[in-house]
Design a protein around this motif. Structure first.
Motif, short mmCIF file in Angstrom:
data_model
loop_
_atom_site.label_atom_id
_atom_site.label_comp_id
_atom_site.label_asym_id
_atom_site.label_seq_id
_atom_site.Cartn_x
_atom_site.Cartn_y
_atom_site.Cartn_z
N TYR A 48 0.84 -1.21 0.00
CA TYR A 48 0.00 0.00 0.00
C TYR A 48 0.87 1.25 0.00
CZ TYR A 48 -3.47 3.48 1.40
OH TYR A 48 -4.28 4.60 1.45
N GLU A 49 1.92 1.25 0.82
CA GLU A 49 2.82 2.41 0.87
C GLU A 49 3.47 2.63 -0.50
OE1 GLU A 49 2.86 4.50 3.12
OE2 GLU A 49 2.63 3.61 5.10
N GLY A 50 3.87 1.54 -1.14
CA GLY A 50 4.48 1.65 -2.45
C GLY A 50 3.50 2.15 -3.49
N GLU A 51 2.30 1.63 -3.44
CA GLU A 51 1.26 2.03 -4.38
C GLU A 51 0.93 3.52 -4.21
OE1 GLU A 51 -2.29 -0.36 -4.06
OE2 GLU A 51 -3.31 0.71 -5.67
N MET A 52 0.83 3.95 -2.94
CA MET A 52 0.52 5.36 -2.69
C MET A 52 1.65 6.27 -3.16
SD MET A 52 -2.44 5.13 -1.81
CE MET A 52 -2.60 6.90 -1.97
N ASN A 53 2.89 5.82 -2.98
CA ASN A 53 4.03 6.61 -3.46
C ASN A 53 3.94 6.81 -4.97
OD1 ASN A 53 5.29 7.16 -1.09
ND2 ASN A 53 6.84 5.56 -1.27
N MET A 54 3.53 5.75 -5.67
CA MET A 54 3.38 5.83 -7.13
C MET A 54 2.33 6.88 -7.51
SD MET A 54 3.29 2.00 -8.58
CE MET A 54 4.75 1.28 -9.28
N ASN A 59 3.05 9.75 -10.73
CA ASN A 59 2.01 9.69 -11.77
C ASN A 59 1.70 8.26 -12.20
OD1 ASN A 59 0.11 11.00 -13.33
ND2 ASN A 59 1.44 11.11 -15.11
N GLY A 60 1.71 7.38 -11.23
CA GLY A 60 1.35 5.99 -11.51
C GLY A 60 2.53 5.11 -11.84
N GLY A 61 2.23 3.87 -12.23
CA GLY A 61 3.29 2.93 -12.55
C GLY A 61 2.72 1.53 -12.68
N VAL A 62 3.61 0.56 -12.63
CA VAL A 62 3.17 -0.84 -12.77
C VAL A 62 3.63 -1.65 -11.56
CG1 VAL A 62 3.36 -2.94 -14.17
CG2 VAL A 62 3.25 -0.70 -15.29
N ASP A 78 8.09 2.67 -11.85
CA ASP A 78 7.44 3.87 -12.40
C ASP A 78 8.42 4.66 -13.26
OD1 ASP A 78 8.74 6.22 -10.97
OD2 ASP A 78 8.03 5.14 -9.20
N THR A 79 7.85 5.55 -14.04
CA THR A 79 8.70 6.42 -14.88
C THR A 79 8.54 7.87 -14.42
OG1 THR A 79 6.90 6.47 -16.48
CG2 THR A 79 8.68 4.92 -16.91
N VAL A 121 13.02 -8.38 2.24
CA VAL A 121 14.03 -7.88 1.30
C VAL A 121 13.49 -6.58 0.72
CG1 VAL A 121 15.27 -8.32 -0.85
CG2 VAL A 121 14.79 -10.22 0.69
N PHE A 122 14.31 -5.55 0.71
CA PHE A 122 13.88 -4.25 0.19
C PHE A 122 15.01 -3.64 -0.63
CE2 PHE A 122 13.75 0.41 0.62
CZ PHE A 122 12.48 0.68 0.14
N ILE A 123 14.78 -3.51 -1.92
CA ILE A 123 15.82 -2.93 -2.79
C ILE A 123 15.22 -1.79 -3.58
CG2 ILE A 123 17.44 -3.37 -4.68
CD1 ILE A 123 17.14 -6.44 -3.86
N ILE A 124 15.81 -0.62 -3.47
CA ILE A 124 15.28 0.53 -4.21
C ILE A 124 16.39 1.13 -5.08
CG2 ILE A 124 15.66 2.06 -2.20
CD1 ILE A 124 13.19 3.69 -3.22
N THR A 125 16.05 1.36 -6.33
CA THR A 125 16.98 2.07 -7.21
C THR A 125 16.19 3.18 -7.90
OG1 THR A 125 16.53 0.41 -8.90
CG2 THR A 125 18.60 0.19 -7.70
N SER A 126 16.83 4.30 -8.11
CA SER A 126 16.11 5.41 -8.70
C SER A 126 17.05 6.30 -9.50
CB SER A 126 15.45 6.24 -7.58
OG SER A 126 14.62 7.21 -8.15
N GLU A 127 16.51 6.85 -10.55
CA GLU A 127 17.30 7.77 -11.38
C GLU A 127 16.44 9.00 -11.65
OE1 GLU A 127 19.90 7.50 -15.46
OE2 GLU A 127 19.12 5.65 -14.60
N VAL A 128 17.01 10.17 -11.37
CA VAL A 128 16.26 11.41 -11.56
C VAL A 128 15.82 11.55 -13.02
CG1 VAL A 128 16.43 13.94 -11.44
CG2 VAL A 128 17.38 12.53 -9.62
N ASN A 129 14.56 11.91 -13.18
CA ASN A 129 13.91 12.08 -14.49
C ASN A 129 13.71 10.77 -15.27
OD1 ASN A 129 13.66 14.85 -14.14
ND2 ASN A 129 15.73 15.19 -14.93
N LYS A 130 14.06 9.66 -14.67
CA LYS A 130 13.87 8.36 -15.34
C LYS A 130 12.80 7.52 -14.63
CE LYS A 130 17.05 8.11 -18.71
NZ LYS A 130 18.44 7.78 -18.46
N GLY A 131 12.92 7.47 -13.30
CA GLY A 131 11.95 6.69 -12.55
C GLY A 131 12.56 5.92 -11.39
#
Lengths: 142, 107
Positions: A48-54, A59-62, A78-79, A121-131
């Motif tokens: 739920y927390e992940g879905e709400m973040n999206m 602006n949504g995601g998969v 997400d993008t 297990v929790f792995i997060i990767t992110s790139e600015v302007n990419k998603g």
């Protein structure tokens, strides 16, 4: 349940009234499969927390959820705008949510920390302007 | 105690959830949804001034027995529709959260 089940959800980033639909749907499936209530609770909170973040930030995601007897694997992609400083975003209380979103009861700055806390297990990767890509696993009790 | 017992004891007005009856074993008061998700115990009655549709998903996901809206605050119609669909009980009260909690503690 011998094989794994794969569930896929397109999360609409514009509609707050639909927010939580994917998490609610996954919870219903886990209940029907007879998973332990504590496992279902962990998946429900983390997803739920992940879905709400999206919805709030990206602006949504998969969301793709794979359920097997051993574990529940959740992938959130997400993008959106991405996260500049993940370490800062992980801090409890830090939030970039708008006032409008805060009025709805979100933006406590606990989303990412709850996701980490309630998954094994929790792995997060992110790139600015990419998603952003978040992978979470909740292991089933054996 | 059931939600039916709670409804009667605190003089609550049911506005959604139909004939659903659930066990109640505690109370939690908070308006920040992330806190509610992680801190509210299973089967608790949750008091909040939030009335938007998202409270229905939170109650469902966190195994909350019922939602109580205090101080006569009006609830969004789409929240009521969604709660009826999901079988989530929503009650209204003219009392404050504090008054409700004090009364609950005496039950």
């Amino acid at each position: 349940m011998d094989k794994s089940i794969v569930l896929k959800y397109d999360v609409d980033g514009n509609d707050f009234s639909l927010a939580g639909e994917a998490s609610s749907s996954v919870k219903k499936v886990l209940l029907s499969l007879g998973f332990d209530p504590e496992i279902i609770r962990k998946v429900s909170i983390a997803l739920y927390e992940g879905e709400m973040n999206m919805v709030i930030h990206a602006n949504g995601g998969v969301i793709t959820v794979e359920i097997s007897p051993e574990e529940i694997h959740m992938l959130l992609e997400d993008t959106g705008p991405g996260i500049e400083d993940i370490e800062l975003a992980m801090q409890e209380g830090y939030s970039t949510a708008s006032d409008k979103v805060r009025e709805l009861g979100f933006g406590a700055g606990m989303g990412l920390s709850n996701m980490k806390k309630y998954s094994d297990v929790f792995i997060i990767t992110s790139e600015v302007n990419k998603g952003t890509r978040v992978e979470m696993v909740v292991k089933n009790k054996q | 105690m059931t939600t039916k017992d709670l409804e009667k004891a605190l003089g609550l007005v049911k506005i959604a959830g139909g004939d659903t009856v659930k066990e109640v074993s505690g109370m939690y008061i908070c308006d920040l949804l992330s806190l509610v998700m992680s801190k509210a115990r299973q089967n608790c009655a949750w008091i909040t001034v939030q009335t938007n549709i998202n409270i229905v998903a939170v109650a469902h996901l966190a195994d909350i027995s019922c939602i109580i809206i205090p101080e006569g605050i009006a609830v969004d119609n789409n929240t009521i529709v969604k709660a009826n669909d999901e079988g989530i009980l929503i009650y209204q009260s003219q009392k404050t959260s504090y008054e409700l909690a004090v009364e609950f503690s005496k039950l």
